[in-house]
Design a protein around this motif. Sequence first.
Motif, PDB file in Angstrom:
ATOM      1  N   ASN A   1       0.849  -1.179   0.000  1.00 35.57           N
ATOM      2  CA  ASN A   1       0.000   0.000   0.000  1.00 35.57           C
ATOM      3  C   ASN A   1       0.894   1.242   0.000  1.00 35.57           C
ATOM      4  OD1 ASN A   1      -1.429   2.285   1.531  1.00 35.57           O
ATOM      5  ND2 ASN A   1      -3.108   0.898   1.078  1.00 35.57           N
ATOM      6  N   PRO A   2       0.594   2.243  -0.839  1.00 31.19           N
ATOM      7  CA  PRO A   2       1.493   3.402  -0.929  1.00 31.19           C
ATOM      8  C   PRO A   2       1.719   4.125   0.393  1.00 31.19           C
ATOM      9  CG  PRO A   2      -0.117   3.431  -2.708  1.00 31.19           C
ATOM     10  CD  PRO A   2      -0.523   2.326  -1.788  1.00 31.19           C
ATOM     11  N   GLY A   3       0.724   4.100   1.271  1.00 39.55           N
ATOM     12  CA  GLY A   3       0.846   4.832   2.534  1.00 39.55           C
ATOM     13  C   GLY A   3       1.781   4.198   3.532  1.00 39.55           C
ATOM     14  N   ILE A   4       2.155   2.944   3.330  1.00 43.13           N
ATOM     15  CA  ILE A   4       3.073   2.271   4.249  1.00 43.13           C
ATOM     16  C   ILE A   4       4.494   2.762   3.968  1.00 43.13           C
ATOM     17  CG2 ILE A   4       4.058   0.040   4.936  1.00 43.13           C
ATOM     18  CD1 ILE A   4       1.353  -1.221   4.164  1.00 43.13           C
ATOM     19  N   PRO A   5       5.168   3.357   4.947  1.00 41.07           N
ATOM     20  CA  PRO A   5       6.502   3.924   4.686  1.00 41.07           C
ATOM     21  C   PRO A   5       7.560   2.839   4.486  1.00 41.07           C
ATOM     22  CG  PRO A   5       5.969   4.100   7.022  1.00 41.07           C
ATOM     23  CD  PRO A   5       4.728   3.575   6.349  1.00 41.07           C
ATOM     24  N   TYR A   6       8.642   3.240   3.857  1.00 41.68           N
ATOM     25  CA  TYR A   6       9.740   2.293   3.617  1.00 41.68           C
ATOM     26  C   TYR A   6      10.481   1.950   4.908  1.00 41.68           C
ATOM     27  CZ  TYR A   6       8.980   2.357  -1.366  1.00 41.68           C
ATOM     28  OH  TYR A   6       8.416   2.176  -2.606  1.00 41.68           O
ATOM     29  N   SER A   7      10.220   2.709   5.972  1.00 41.33           N
ATOM     30  CA  SER A   7      10.806   2.386   7.273  1.00 41.33           C
ATOM     31  C   SER A   7      10.072   1.242   7.969  1.00 41.33           C
ATOM     32  CB  SER A   7      10.771   3.623   8.179  1.00 41.33           C
ATOM     33  OG  SER A   7       9.441   4.102   8.319  1.00 41.33           O
ATOM     34  N   ASN A   8       8.914   0.840   7.439  1.00 41.22           N
ATOM     35  CA  ASN A   8       8.155  -0.281   7.994  1.00 41.22           C
ATOM     36  C   ASN A   8       9.026  -1.543   8.036  1.00 41.22           C
ATOM     37  OD1 ASN A   8       6.421  -2.841   7.204  1.00 41.22           O
ATOM     38  ND2 ASN A   8       5.043  -1.470   8.330  1.00 41.22           N
ATOM     39  N   ALA A   9       8.933  -2.276   9.126  1.00 40.16           N
ATOM     40  CA  ALA A   9       9.813  -3.439   9.331  1.00 40.16           C
ATOM     41  C   ALA A   9       9.637  -4.484   8.232  1.00 40.16           C
ATOM     42  CB  ALA A   9       9.547  -4.056  10.702  1.00 40.16           C
TER      43      ALA A   9
END
Length: 454
Positions: free
Chosen positions: A79-87
């Motif tokens: 999903n676009p809203g999930i940041p790339y910092s997400n584990a």
Amino acid sequence: MKATTKVKDKKVLVLGLAKSGEAAARLLAELGAIVTVNDGKPFDENPSAQALLEEGIKVICGEHPLDLLEEDFALMVKNPGIPYSNAMVQRALEKGIPVLTEVELAYWISEAPIIGITGSNGKTTTTTMIAEVFQAAGRSGLLSGNIGFPASSVARKAESTDTLIMELSSFQLMGVTDFHPNVAVITNLLPTHLDYHGSFEDYVAAKWHLQDRMTAEDTLVLNFGQDMAKELAKKTKAKVVPFSSQEVVDGAYLKDGLLYFKDQPIMKAADLGVPGEHNVENALATIVVAKTWGIEDDAIRTALSHFTGVKHRLQHLGQIQQVAFYNDSKSTNSLATKKALSGFDKQKVILIAGGLDRGIGFEDLIPDLVGLKGMVILGEVTPKLTMAAEQAQVPYVLAERVADATRKAYELAQEGDVVLLSPANASWDMYPNFEVRGDEFIATFEDLKGEEHG
């Protein structure tokens, strides 16, 4: 739909649902992928996950288990809203798993050519303007992307005689590799979403992915009112056609109150259906796209003169006792509110503003507040906005929510005035999103209208 074997018999993880994730999961399954969906919302509160499970797609809900990535996934679609910092995203990247967004899938299967529109402000309005010009010209232009219609869903049904008119966010563009629009528009580039991207440079780089695959046969439409766009124009293989409300350019421009395309007058700026300098820019970008696509001037004039705005983006709701109401709930930063204010006689405007405190001040907004008839302030940023109002010497009142603010603004207004909801802040301190915030404004307007005519 074009056939592709890119994902056939390959394991694909869809991270995060919402509209785009659900659309991606269905498309991937149709393309023969072995799909797993992982969404943070619990299964019993997740109708999208329930529907996908009934269709035979594996779903894991309520948590994001890192060990899930020990499976042999060939691809992640997030999903676009999930940041790339997400584990989960970080682990996927560490394992060399490509991380895409669903607009990339849409490109793989689209039989229709694509017009891609991005930018910091104005992209929704410009996307909608382009679609309405297509409609006026009797062409099939299909709204898609960040505008509320998942690109992969629209692309599945599109034919070669259609055109995908696709709004694209920086979040979506970070997840493309092959994506290749025939015409692309960047409305403007301003510091926003820095909490997601980390820096303005990274934000611009994300937007610039729009043109990565473009060639000299494609057209890139840039706003030469910004020096940055003039520099970026030197770094693309695409044919650049500029627009500007500030100077004459070799494209679309404003001169002596007229909108031109390459020395040819198209229409009066005053005949646009929506007010404001920013809408002049949106119209100029639209004109470049329309002329590039071979659309006649009459269709352009008809569409732009009848254009009444996009819901929540300087949307004219109507009047009560000759007080006009405008819903600009999508203005989630100071620049958007500045642009909204530019379209009105500020002495007649009651501005409703406020919302989530993102840790920034409003010094840049103060000059644009000077001269306002009044303000109604709400939300977490109330202390900062009241300080700005005081410095601008604008009288103000405080409100609890948008409904309360709308009523207070109407009480302050007189015949000929404007009540403008243009918050200059995100909504998340009080509302799930700007749409819910704007819908409360619309509902209160309707209530007030009923009371006046009851």
